[in-house]
Design a protein around this motif. Structure first.
Motif, PDB file in Angstrom:
ATOM      1  N   GLN A  39       0.957  -1.169   0.096  1.00 57.83           N
ATOM      2  CA  GLN A  39      -0.043   0.033  -0.176  1.00 57.83           C
ATOM      3  C   GLN A  39       0.826   1.212   0.053  1.00 57.83           C
ATOM      4  O   GLN A  39       1.823   1.294   0.900  1.00 57.83           O
ATOM      5  CB  GLN A  39      -0.928  -0.044   1.216  1.00 57.83           C
ATOM      6  CG  GLN A  39      -1.814   1.126   1.640  1.00 57.83           C
ATOM      7  CD  GLN A  39      -2.935   1.050   0.342  1.00 57.83           C
ATOM      8  OE1 GLN A  39      -3.337   0.147  -0.135  1.00 57.83           O
ATOM      9  NE2 GLN A  39      -3.600   2.201  -0.044  1.00 57.83           N
ATOM     10  N   ALA A  40       0.617   2.004  -0.876  1.00 61.18           N
ATOM     11  CA  ALA A  40       1.464   3.306  -0.860  1.00 61.18           C
ATOM     12  C   ALA A  40       0.985   4.161   0.315  1.00 61.18           C
ATOM     13  O   ALA A  40      -0.062   4.237   0.808  1.00 61.18           O
ATOM     14  CB  ALA A  40       1.058   4.164  -2.267  1.00 61.18           C
ATOM     15  N   THR A  41       2.142   4.948   0.952  1.00 55.55           N
ATOM     16  CA  THR A  41       1.767   5.902   2.025  1.00 55.55           C
ATOM     17  C   THR A  41       1.752   7.266   1.416  1.00 55.55           C
ATOM     18  O   THR A  41       1.452   8.176   2.364  1.00 55.55           O
ATOM     19  CB  THR A  41       2.959   5.674   3.324  1.00 55.55           C
ATOM     20  OG1 THR A  41       4.165   5.545   2.595  1.00 55.55           O
ATOM     21  CG2 THR A  41       2.893   4.315   3.533  1.00 55.55           C
ATOM     22  N   PHE A  42       2.141   7.536   0.360  1.00 56.20           N
ATOM     23  CA  PHE A  42       2.325   8.878  -0.319  1.00 56.20           C
ATOM     24  C   PHE A  42       1.265   8.881  -1.481  1.00 56.20           C
ATOM     25  O   PHE A  42       1.618   8.058  -2.207  1.00 56.20           O
ATOM     26  CB  PHE A  42       3.686   9.483  -0.586  1.00 56.20           C
ATOM     27  CG  PHE A  42       4.566   9.620   0.524  1.00 56.20           C
ATOM     28  CD1 PHE A  42       4.526  10.995   1.241  1.00 56.20           C
ATOM     29  CD2 PHE A  42       5.063   8.719   1.081  1.00 56.20           C
ATOM     30  CE1 PHE A  42       5.410  11.125   2.430  1.00 56.20           C
ATOM     31  CE2 PHE A  42       5.960   8.896   2.435  1.00 56.20           C
ATOM     32  CZ  PHE A  42       6.038  10.323   2.939  1.00 56.20           C
ATOM     33  N   ASP A  43       0.371  10.018  -1.487  1.00 56.81           N
ATOM     34  CA  ASP A  43       0.005  10.019  -2.998  1.00 56.81           C
ATOM     35  C   ASP A  43       0.756  10.226  -4.193  1.00 56.81           C
ATOM     36  O   ASP A  43       1.012   9.485  -5.164  1.00 56.81           O
ATOM     37  CB  ASP A  43      -1.313  11.211  -2.648  1.00 56.81           C
ATOM     38  CG  ASP A  43      -2.187  10.875  -1.921  1.00 56.81           C
ATOM     39  OD1 ASP A  43      -2.780  10.021  -1.820  1.00 56.81           O
ATOM     40  OD2 ASP A  43      -2.553  11.907  -0.941  1.00 56.81           O
ATOM     41  N   VAL A  44       1.572  11.304  -3.992  1.00 57.20           N
ATOM     42  CA  VAL A  44       2.595  11.841  -4.915  1.00 57.20           C
ATOM     43  C   VAL A  44       4.032  11.999  -4.360  1.00 57.20           C
ATOM     44  O   VAL A  44       4.126  12.674  -3.540  1.00 57.20           O
ATOM     45  CB  VAL A  44       2.063  12.991  -5.896  1.00 57.20           C
ATOM     46  CG1 VAL A  44       3.034  13.424  -6.991  1.00 57.20           C
ATOM     47  CG2 VAL A  44       0.940  12.434  -6.583  1.00 57.20           C
ATOM     48  N   VAL A  45       4.855  11.399  -5.156  1.00 50.48           N
ATOM     49  CA  VAL A  45       6.473  11.780  -4.968  1.00 50.48           C
ATOM     50  C   VAL A  45       6.970  12.455  -6.063  1.00 50.48           C
ATOM     51  O   VAL A  45       6.825  11.761  -7.211  1.00 50.48           O
ATOM     52  CB  VAL A  45       7.203  10.650  -4.297  1.00 50.48           C
ATOM     53  CG1 VAL A  45       8.695  10.975  -4.309  1.00 50.48           C
ATOM     54  CG2 VAL A  45       6.656  10.129  -3.244  1.00 50.48           C
ATOM     55  N   ALA A  85      13.385   4.629  -0.635  1.00 44.69           N
ATOM     56  CA  ALA A  85      12.142   4.093   0.023  1.00 44.69           C
ATOM     57  C   ALA A  85      10.945   5.175  -0.283  1.00 44.69           C
ATOM     58  O   ALA A  85       9.746   4.716  -0.273  1.00 44.69           O
ATOM     59  CB  ALA A  85      12.593   4.070   1.457  1.00 44.69           C
ATOM     60  N   LEU A  86      11.239   6.366  -0.227  1.00 38.63           N
ATOM     61  CA  LEU A  86      10.122   7.548  -0.549  1.00 38.63           C
ATOM     62  C   LEU A  86       9.639   7.349  -1.931  1.00 38.63           C
ATOM     63  O   LEU A  86       8.067   7.141  -1.961  1.00 38.63           O
ATOM     64  CB  LEU A  86      10.788   8.693  -0.461  1.00 38.63           C
ATOM     65  CG  LEU A  86       9.931  10.206  -0.411  1.00 38.63           C
ATOM     66  CD1 LEU A  86       8.741  10.279   0.346  1.00 38.63           C
ATOM     67  CD2 LEU A  86      10.679  11.512  -0.739  1.00 38.63           C
ATOM     68  N   ILE A  87      10.282   7.000  -2.941  1.00 40.09           N
ATOM     69  CA  ILE A  87      10.010   6.677  -4.418  1.00 40.09           C
ATOM     70  C   ILE A  87       8.845   5.604  -4.250  1.00 40.09           C
ATOM     71  O   ILE A  87       8.026   5.594  -4.809  1.00 40.09           O
ATOM     72  CB  ILE A  87      11.102   6.444  -5.327  1.00 40.09           C
ATOM     73  CG1 ILE A  87      11.841   7.739  -5.344  1.00 40.09           C
ATOM     74  CG2 ILE A  87      10.521   6.107  -6.550  1.00 40.09           C
ATOM     75  CD1 ILE A  87      13.080   7.876  -6.140  1.00 40.09           C
ATOM     76  N   GLU A  88       9.457   4.381  -3.434  1.00 38.26           N
ATOM     77  CA  GLU A  88       8.567   3.127  -3.485  1.00 38.26           C
ATOM     78  C   GLU A  88       7.237   3.196  -2.709  1.00 38.26           C
ATOM     79  O   GLU A  88       6.235   2.773  -2.909  1.00 38.26           O
ATOM     80  CB  GLU A  88       9.604   2.017  -2.727  1.00 38.26           C
ATOM     81  CG  GLU A  88      10.420   1.584  -3.818  1.00 38.26           C
ATOM     82  CD  GLU A  88      11.428   0.739  -2.938  1.00 38.26           C
ATOM     83  OE1 GLU A  88      11.943  -0.093  -3.790  1.00 38.26           O
ATOM     84  OE2 GLU A  88      11.636   0.474  -1.734  1.00 38.26           O
ATOM     85  N   GLN A  89       7.303   4.580  -1.867  1.00 35.52           N
ATOM     86  CA  GLN A  89       5.856   4.678  -1.288  1.00 35.52           C
ATOM     87  C   GLN A  89       5.094   5.604  -1.770  1.00 35.52           C
ATOM     88  O   GLN A  89       4.005   5.895  -1.270  1.00 35.52           O
ATOM     89  CB  GLN A  89       6.329   5.090   0.103  1.00 35.52           C
ATOM     90  CG  GLN A  89       7.090   3.945   1.054  1.00 35.52           C
ATOM     91  CD  GLN A  89       7.842   4.739   2.260  1.00 35.52           C
ATOM     92  OE1 GLN A  89       7.301   6.074   2.532  1.00 35.52           O
ATOM     93  NE2 GLN A  89       8.700   4.093   3.071  1.00 35.52           N
ATOM     94  N   GLY A  90       5.494   6.138  -2.962  1.00 33.29           N
ATOM     95  CA  GLY A  90       4.563   6.918  -3.665  1.00 33.29           C
ATOM     96  C   GLY A  90       3.535   6.285  -4.520  1.00 33.29           C
ATOM     97  O   GLY A  90       4.105   5.624  -5.547  1.00 33.29           O
ATOM     98  N   ALA A  91       2.135   6.504  -4.390  1.00 33.64           N
ATOM     99  CA  ALA A  91       1.220   6.140  -5.571  1.00 33.64           C
ATOM    100  C   ALA A  91       1.750   6.394  -7.103  1.00 33.64           C
ATOM    101  O   ALA A  91       1.764   5.512  -7.993  1.00 33.64           O
ATOM    102  CB  ALA A  91       0.041   6.076  -5.055  1.00 33.64           C
TER     103      ALA A  91
END
Length: 335
Positions: free
Chosen positions: A3-9, A148-154
């Motif tokens: 599940q993504a934790t950020f809408d957009v990175v 990690a930030l990129i992987e967490q962005g939808a």
């Protein structure tokens, strides 16, 4: 896929904007092309032009940074990756973007060049003419990427402006691989016709290779990318190359095509165009927020139009009202 934790990175130029009013005669006198963006290649040249500016407004900017600022104002969760220098403007940029709730942890770069700045001249008709000193922003290395930030962005959102320098171009290619490896969507904005004139071959290759899921273009950029003079022909040429194509057409509204489905919206009416700086950036913010929240194609376009209209009604590229409340009022539903 987790599940993504950020809408957009987003990855883009980390720039501090300096905006001032100017008349058409000044634009012509300085040899600028009204309504366009040109690069300033030396700090001395930037300083000389800055000295000619009238009273200005200083605000953190950069195309993709403006977009995530808009998404954050709509209630979305965002991250940003961009290079600043270890200087006062770098501190201003970092403070501003963090203060609006955007995750930003790219390490500042020591030494020269200084943090990027964009000198923006706004003429009485609201057109903005931009002169950008890219400074430290053009030295974003792949090692500075927060994987990690990129992987967490939808959705990973990239700006065409940053494709010009070699080092961040390599970083963005690496980011695309990370995002696609994590099963995330990749959105790309063409940014400006001059970007296409320099890197159109690269952009078309990204589309042919299936590396872009959402492509943003204005009417002139679409024509340049398709290498055609007719809008409908350009639309027919580019739409099959990308899952979702979004085209803004200023006062003529905007359209999107995705997998055979299409939607068109009119431009939001406003009393007066004050400054078009950031209009495309905020349109992208509304559209991406809508897509991240599961809105329809038409709803996402409408949200983009609402955000763009708010931005062009005042000087500067960051929202000056409660954008979430405005969007909910206009759409008649929570965003």
């Amino acid at each position: 896929m987790s599940q993504a934790t950020f809408d957009v990175v987003a990855i883009g130029n980390a720039i501090v904007d300096i905006l001032a009013h100017a008349d058409d005669a000044f634009i012509a006198q300085e040899g600028m092309t009204k309504g366009s963006m040109q690069l300033v290649f030396s700090p001395a040249e930037a300083d000389a032009l800055y000295a000619k500016m009238g009273p200005g407004i200083e605000a953190s900017g950069g195309s993709a940074a403006n977009t995530v600022a808009g998404i954050a104002a709509l209630g979305g969760k965002c991250g940003f990756i961009g290079q600043v220098a270890d200087d006062q403007l770098g501190q201003v940029f970092a403070h501003d973007i963090r203060s609006i709730g955007v995750a930003f942890d790219t390490p500042a770069r020591a030494g020269e060049p200084a943090t990027a700045r964009c000198l923006i001249f706004v003429t009485p008709d609201g057109q903005r003419t931009m002169n950008t000193f890219l400074g430290a922003s053009q030295f974003l290395p792949a090692v500075a990427l927060n994987r990690a930030l990129i992987e967490q962005g939808a959705i990973l959102y990239l700006e065409g402006y940053l494709w010009d320098p070699e080092e961040p171009r390599a970083a963005m290619r690496a980011a695309i691989e990370i995002a696609r490896g994590a099963g995330r969507r990749v959105a790309f904005t063409l940014s400006d016709v001059f970007c296409i004139s320099r890197h159109g071959g690269d952009f078309r290759a990204l589309l042919r290779d299936g590396l872009v899921d959402i492509l943003f273009a204005n009417e002139n950029e679409l024509l340049a990318l398709a290498e055609l003079d007719d809008f409908e022909a350009a639309l027919a040429a580019i739409a099959p190359l990308v899952p979702t194509l979004v085209v803004t057409r200023s006062e003529k509204g905007a359209l999107a095509i995705t997998r055979g489905e299409s939607a068109v919206v009119a431009a939001e009416p406003i009393e007066r165009v004050v400054d078009t700086t950031g209009a495309g950036d905020l349109f992208a913010a509304g559209f991406l927020h809508g897509q991240a929240r599961g809105m329809s194609l038409e709803q996402s376009l409408r949200l983009g139009a609402i955000c763009a209209a708010e931005i062009i009604s005042h000087v500067g590229a960051r929202p000056q009202v409660d954008l979430k409340a405005l969007a909910a009022e206009k759409l008649g539903a929570a965003v």
